[in-house]
Design a protein around this motif. Sequence first.
Motif, PDB file in Angstrom:
ATOM      1  N   LYS A  77       0.806  -1.222   0.000  1.00  0.00           N
ATOM      2  CA  LYS A  77       0.000   0.000   0.000  1.00  0.00           C
ATOM      3  C   LYS A  77       0.837   1.270   0.000  1.00  0.00           C
ATOM      4  O   LYS A  77       0.355   2.348   0.326  1.00  0.00           O
ATOM      5  CB  LYS A  77      -0.966  -0.013   1.188  1.00  0.00           C
ATOM      6  CG  LYS A  77      -2.012  -1.124   1.069  1.00  0.00           C
ATOM      7  CD  LYS A  77      -2.942  -1.185   2.261  1.00  0.00           C
ATOM      8  CE  LYS A  77      -3.946  -2.332   2.079  1.00  0.00           C
ATOM      9  NZ  LYS A  77      -4.809  -2.513   3.259  1.00  0.00           N
ATOM     10  N   ALA A  90      -7.882   2.643   0.631  1.00  0.00           N
ATOM     11  CA  ALA A  90      -6.674   2.869  -0.157  1.00  0.00           C
ATOM     12  C   ALA A  90      -6.977   3.828  -1.305  1.00  0.00           C
ATOM     13  O   ALA A  90      -7.985   3.696  -1.995  1.00  0.00           O
ATOM     14  CB  ALA A  90      -6.154   1.546  -0.705  1.00  0.00           C
ATOM     15  N   ASN A 106      -1.559   7.762  -1.288  1.00  0.00           N
ATOM     16  CA  ASN A 106      -1.479   6.794  -0.192  1.00  0.00           C
ATOM     17  C   ASN A 106      -0.867   7.345   1.093  1.00  0.00           C
ATOM     18  O   ASN A 106      -1.164   6.852   2.181  1.00  0.00           O
ATOM     19  CB  ASN A 106      -0.697   5.553  -0.627  1.00  0.00           C
ATOM     20  CG  ASN A 106       0.753   5.845  -0.958  1.00  0.00           C
ATOM     21  OD1 ASN A 106       1.081   6.113  -2.106  1.00  0.00           O
ATOM     22  ND2 ASN A 106       1.632   5.800   0.020  1.00  0.00           N
TER      23      ASN A 106
END
Length: 429
Positions: A161, A295, A299
Motif C-alpha cells: 500500500k 486505499a 497513499n
Amino acid sequence: MRLYNLKDHTEVVNFGQAVRQGLGREQGLFFPGTIPAFSASEIDELLKLDFVSRSAKLLSAFIGSEIASEDVLRCVRNAFQFPAPVKAVEDDIGTLELFHGPTLAFKDFGGRFMAQALVQVAANDRITILTATSGDTGAAVAHAFYHLPNIRVVILYPKGKISPLQEKLFCTLGDNIHTIAIEGDFDDCQSLVKKAFDDELLKKTIGLNSANSINISRLLAQICYYFEAFAQLNEAQRRELVISVPSGNFGDLTAGLLAKAMGLPIKRFIAATNSNDTVPRYLDSGLWQPHTTVATISNAMDVSQPNNWPRIEEIFKRENWPLTSLAHGAVSDEVTKQTVLALNQKGYLSEPHGAIAYRVLRDQLQSGEYGLFLGTAHPAKFREVVEGILGHDITLPKELAERADMTLLSHNMKSDFTVLRDFLMTLQW
C-alpha cells in the motif's frame, strides 16, 4: 523548554526528554508549554535572514538554553542542506516545493533535524527508533539515521500500500535500518507502534523512541519552511496569504498553525484530505467518526485517525481561535487524477498529494487572496500513478533511479503485537 502531555498535564518534560521519549503516558502527545511569539517588526527581521540562520533562531526560541544556540545552528545546518523553493503555478497560486532533499519528500526536514537533535541529547545511550509510515516518513527517517552510532531504526509500513519506488527508497539500506511490511493498513501499523509504547518493559529494554510526527523535534523543524515560504513572497502576496496543506496524519498542518501562532501573518489554512475524510466531516458535523481506512492514489494520506489532531485542537484552544475558521475539503481519486492532468496542462508536474491541496485551494481561494499549496513529494515517487494519468513516462531523479533495481530487505509480518514484540526483543545490535 517545558512540554506537557496532552492526556496528562501533570507529566511535564524538557525538550531532550520529549525527543528521547516520543510519547508520554497514555500515549499522550507532548505540547509546548509556551509558544514563542514574535512582533511584526521581529518577524520582518527574521524574514531577512537566510533559511538556516532563521530556522536556528526559530528553533532556539522553543528550545531555550537547554541546547546552546550555536549547537542548534549546527544541527540545522547539518539537517537543512537543500532548498524549499516557491514556484509559481498560476497568477494567484504558487507551490512550496518540499521535495528537494535526499528522499524527495517534505519529511526530510523533520527527520534530519530529529536525527541531529537526538544525537545531541542522547549521550551514548542505545536507542531503538520505532515508527510507522504511509510512505514518505519511512524513507526520510531511514536516511536521516542511516549509520548513526547507537541508534537502530525499525519501520513498519502497510504491505502493498505504498508505491514501489517509495518502498525501494528505504527498504534497501540494511545496516541499522530494519523494515517490516505489515499485513494491514497504516492505522494498523500506527496501532502497533502505540502498543509498543504502552509496554514499559519493552520501552526500557530496547530504549524505545519514535520518529513519527508525534516526536516534537520533527514537528518543530517543520515550522521553519512556512517562514521560508513567506520570505519568498512579495508584499502583496503576503498580505492575503492562504495555505493549503495535504493532510494525512496532520503533522504538517500542526506546524503551520504553530507558525501562525508565533506571529507569521497567514490569513487562513486549508486542511485538504483524500477520501479518508475524518477531519473534514468532523469540522462540518462536530462528530468524530473515523471510517475504515480506504486505499487511494494519494497513499501517504490514507489515515483515518490522525495522531496530530489533538495538537491542532490544543492550538486553537490556546490561541482562542474558533475551530470553524479552519477551512477544509476532501477530494476523490477521480478528481485527483483530473487535477494532476490539469496542472500538467498548465505546465506544472504534480503528484496526487499536491494535486489534492491545489484542488481545494483553487476551489476556495477568494478574489484578492494569494494561495500556496504544499508540494510534499517529488512526482517520480508516484511514477506508476502519475504516468498512468499523463499517458507518458516521467524521468526518475538519481535518488530513485539508483535504487529502483535493488533487492528489498524487508521482513513480512502479520498485524500482531506479540509477533512484533518478539522481533524487537530479539533484534541484535
